[in-house]
Design an enzyme around this catalytic site. Sequence first.
Site, PDB file in Angstrom:
ATOM      1  N   ARG A  53       0.827  -1.211   0.000  1.00 28.83           N
ATOM      2  CA  ARG A  53       0.000   0.000   0.000  1.00 28.83           C
ATOM      3  C   ARG A  53       0.860   1.258   0.000  1.00 28.83           C
ATOM      4  O   ARG A  53       0.432   2.317  -0.442  1.00 28.83           O
ATOM      5  CB  ARG A  53      -0.947  -0.002   1.209  1.00 28.83           C
ATOM      6  N   TYR A 106     -14.275  18.371 -16.218  1.00 20.61           N
ATOM      7  CA  TYR A 106     -14.804  17.013 -16.262  1.00 20.61           C
ATOM      8  C   TYR A 106     -15.917  16.898 -15.240  1.00 20.61           C
ATOM      9  O   TYR A 106     -15.790  17.300 -14.093  1.00 20.61           O
ATOM     10  CB  TYR A 106     -13.666  16.033 -15.975  1.00 20.61           C
ATOM     11  N   ASP A 179      -5.107  19.722 -14.421  1.00 21.10           N
ATOM     12  CA  ASP A 179      -5.425  18.416 -14.990  1.00 21.10           C
ATOM     13  C   ASP A 179      -4.882  18.408 -16.414  1.00 21.10           C
ATOM     14  O   ASP A 179      -5.408  19.085 -17.291  1.00 21.10           O
ATOM     15  CB  ASP A 179      -6.933  18.182 -14.970  1.00 21.10           C
ATOM     16  N   LYS A 204      -6.393   7.316 -19.741  1.00 23.54           N
ATOM     17  CA  LYS A 204      -6.559   7.878 -21.086  1.00 23.54           C
ATOM     18  C   LYS A 204      -5.266   7.720 -21.897  1.00 23.54           C
ATOM     19  O   LYS A 204      -4.841   6.615 -22.163  1.00 23.54           O
ATOM     20  CB  LYS A 204      -6.999   9.331 -20.968  1.00 23.54           C
TER      21      LYS A 204
END
Length: 409
Positions: A53, A106, A179, A204
């Site tokens: 983790r 977005y 972003d 993406k």
Amino acid sequence: MSHEPADQAPSTLAVTAGRPVRTQGSPVNPPLVLSSTYVSTGVPGPGELLYARAGTETWQPFEEALAALEGSTRPGLVFGSGMAAIAAAFSLIPVGGRLVMPRHSYQVTLAFAHELAERSGVDVVLVDIDDTPAVLAAVAAAPTSMLWVESPTNPMLEVADLPALIAGAHAEGALVAVDNTFATPLGQQPLSMGADLVVHSVTKYLAGHSDVVLGAALADDAELHGRLLAHRTLHGAIAGPFEVWLALRGLRTLALRVERSQATAAELARRLAEHPDVLEVRHPSLPSDPGHERAARLMNGFGSIIGVRPRGGSDAADTVTRAVRLWAPATSLGGVESTLERRRRFATESLTVPEDLLRLSVGIEDVEDVWRDLDQALRAAHAAPAASAEALAAPAASAEALADEVAGA
């Protein structure tokens, strides 16, 4: 990991960064390691792996490669999704803070910002990100915690004057987060312009094959980087090693994919602008596009996303999505395949996005093939009869459908 010369081009770094050190018999590619925990017989030393983790040897090559592409002095941080990376960035906004962001962000970013407003009293101010004076005025109107920037925006493709916005926001004491999903590090490097944070939906363009869901965040500042790392570790928004290994493999062809898809997008935009069945086209490559001058000045390339409004309104747009055969009617973007969708299908999209807007994500197929399919679909939409009264009276989307759309890209 090996260290690449600082003078390598980003297209080269996409191939060379994050490779193992060259020793006799060593692998050319970093291996995939599937382990949740590591041998530890005492107090772990600096950089020693302990538990997956907190970090893995499979994450490290990708994080190093992304940092090299973005020009970051610190490793990138991979997250389980783009929204997990955005959540980490938004965690830097204090309770009762102030967030200025594009109204055409977005849609799930917008939804999360509005949740912050309800849950933590964050004042969310929506702006037209391509109106630089208005954005800076909004930042200066009250103490602002963060200016959030998308450029180009999703789905309207507005282009921000990043250097001016970063300088102006910093003068007011605000953090600036960008972003960079649409532009990719090959199109622009916000950290080099002074941005504090950069986030990506790795799903993406970076991974590029529509087969993983991942995110990433980068910060040069030691404190900000540490806070993002702590958020990832404490909240558990981690990525599986296999997905990150796939993303690094996809990253190796980023330059080729972006070069091909951008060239095709520019040609499609030019043809669409002349098409009799098209009302409006948005792509920064077009000299008539509002973002053309700014993109030509600030970006390396114009991106692979096109906005198209067919004549005939939302019914025509829906007909286009049903009529295409090569284009895939699907959410998300940035893969090797060309996809399209109407973004205002549900109420979760910004109300200022036109109802007939189609967002096209251009892939790497032959330009004539994707054009022929798009052309026939537009002609089919023009020839289609008007929507029936029954269709116009159809009930609104179900709660389940709205939830599905919020989860879309």
